[in-house]
Design a protein around this motif. Structure first.
Motif, short mmCIF file in Angstrom:
data_model
loop_
_atom_site.label_atom_id
_atom_site.label_comp_id
_atom_site.label_asym_id
_atom_site.label_seq_id
_atom_site.Cartn_x
_atom_site.Cartn_y
_atom_site.Cartn_z
N GLN A 1 47.27 43.76 48.86
CA GLN A 1 46.21 44.05 49.49
C GLN A 1 46.69 45.18 49.71
N ASP A 2 48.31 45.45 49.77
CA ASP A 2 49.07 46.66 49.97
C ASP A 2 48.88 47.82 49.34
N ILE A 3 48.10 47.97 48.55
CA ILE A 3 47.67 48.92 47.48
C ILE A 3 46.60 49.73 48.45
N ILE A 4 45.85 48.72 49.11
CA ILE A 4 44.92 49.58 50.20
C ILE A 4 45.35 49.81 50.67
N LEU A 5 46.21 49.52 51.37
CA LEU A 5 46.81 50.76 52.62
C LEU A 5 47.73 51.96 51.93
N ARG B 1 37.36 47.05 42.19
CA ARG B 1 37.21 46.30 40.80
C ARG B 1 39.12 45.35 40.01
N ARG B 2 39.93 46.25 40.43
CA ARG B 2 41.17 46.50 40.01
C ARG B 2 41.79 45.34 40.80
N LEU B 3 41.42 45.78 41.97
CA LEU B 3 42.64 44.65 42.27
C LEU B 3 41.22 42.78 43.04
N ILE B 4 40.37 43.54 42.81
CA ILE B 4 39.37 41.54 42.36
C ILE B 4 40.56 41.39 40.75
N ILE B 5 40.64 41.94 40.11
CA ILE B 5 40.85 41.57 39.14
C ILE B 5 42.13 40.89 38.86
N ALA B 6 43.24 41.42 39.55
CA ALA B 6 44.39 41.30 40.06
C ALA B 6 44.80 40.27 40.47
N GLU B 7 44.17 40.43 41.98
CA GLU B 7 43.86 39.07 42.54
C GLU B 7 43.12 37.77 41.84
N GLY B 8 41.86 37.83 41.03
CA GLY B 8 41.96 36.86 40.78
C GLY B 8 42.38 36.10 39.01
N ILE B 9 42.93 37.01 38.56
CA ILE B 9 43.68 36.17 37.43
C ILE B 9 45.45 35.86 37.94
N LEU B 10 45.78 36.25 39.05
CA LEU B 10 46.85 35.49 39.88
C LEU B 10 46.89 34.55 39.93
N ALA B 11 45.76 34.29 40.66
CA ALA B 11 45.35 32.75 41.80
C ALA B 11 45.08 31.93 41.16
N ILE B 12 44.21 32.44 39.53
CA ILE B 12 44.57 31.71 38.02
C ILE B 12 45.71 31.56 37.55
N ASN C 1 42.72 26.95 43.60
CA ASN C 1 41.70 26.03 43.77
C ASN C 1 40.52 27.12 43.95
N LEU C 2 38.83 26.66 43.47
CA LEU C 2 38.11 27.76 43.22
C LEU C 2 38.01 28.67 44.04
N LYS C 3 37.84 27.47 45.41
CA LYS C 3 37.34 27.52 47.11
C LYS C 3 38.20 29.07 47.72
N GLU C 4 39.16 28.60 46.97
CA GLU C 4 40.05 29.48 48.53
C GLU C 4 40.12 30.83 47.24
N ILE C 5 39.93 30.94 45.87
CA ILE C 5 39.99 31.92 45.06
C ILE C 5 38.53 32.98 45.39
N ALA C 6 37.72 32.07 45.56
CA ALA C 6 36.16 32.58 46.55
C ALA C 6 36.77 32.91 47.15
N ASN C 7 37.11 32.40 48.92
CA ASN C 7 37.85 33.12 49.83
C ASN C 7 38.22 34.13 49.99
N THR C 8 39.67 34.71 48.58
CA THR C 8 39.62 35.64 48.82
C THR C 8 39.74 36.88 48.38
N LEU C 9 38.69 36.78 47.52
CA LEU C 9 37.80 37.56 46.87
C LEU C 9 36.54 38.22 48.28
N GLY C 10 36.60 37.30 48.53
CA GLY C 10 35.36 37.70 49.45
C GLY C 10 36.05 38.43 50.75
N GLU C 11 37.10 37.90 51.15
CA GLU C 11 37.84 38.97 52.13
C GLU C 11 37.63 40.47 51.44
N MET C 12 38.51 40.31 50.55
CA MET C 12 38.05 41.88 50.25
C MET C 12 36.60 42.88 49.85
N LEU C 13 35.82 41.82 49.43
CA LEU C 13 34.51 42.25 49.78
C LEU C 13 33.64 42.43 51.24
#
Length: 127
Positions: A2-6, A88-99, A104-116
């Motif tokens: 997330q710091d990349i956004i800032l 898109r790349r931030l979503i991929i990075a966050e998602g792959i690291l979480a996987i 768990n799926l709900k936490e991954i979805a929440n994190t990605l949901g926060e980004m979107l």
């Protein structure tokens, strides 16, 4: 990540976010696949996106999370691209690291949901 956004002072439009929704949904599908069949089966799942393919290769090859994150960070920060592609790349990075960490799926979805945006969290989870 997330710091990349800032750091880059990125602002994402609603159109950028809508364009990235399928990527977030793909991450959830990959997370489901990893839960059912193991992370090693993910290496053949990303054909069209070299960024995603590279991340999956690192995870499948057993690289530690710190190395995967560092590789993602370098790949994101060293290329100049439109805001939607950064997102898109931030979503991929966050998602792959979480996987990789077994989040768990709900936490991954929440994190990605926060980004979107919160309005996308349920849509991401229900893919």
């Amino acid at each position: 990540m997330q710091d990349i956004i800032l750091q880059k002072k990125l602002v994402f439009s609603n159109d950028d976010k809508k364009q990235c929704l399928p990527t977030a949904q793909q991450i959830i599908k990959l997370a489901k696949e990893a839960r059912q069949n193991g992370v090693l089966n993910l290496d053949t799942k990303a054909h069209q996106c070299t960024f995603l393919t590279k991340g999956l290769e690192l995870v499948v090859n057993g690289r530690p999370p710190e190395m995967v994150e560092r590789t993602f960070r370098v790949m994101i920060l060293t290329e100049n691209q439109p805001n939607a592609e950064y997102l898109r790349r931030l979503i991929i990075a966050e998602g792959i690291l979480a996987i990789q960490m077994g989040v768990n799926l709900k936490e991954i979805a929440n994190t990605l949901g926060e980004m979107l945006g919160e309005e996308y969290a349920q849509e991401i989870l229900n893919c």
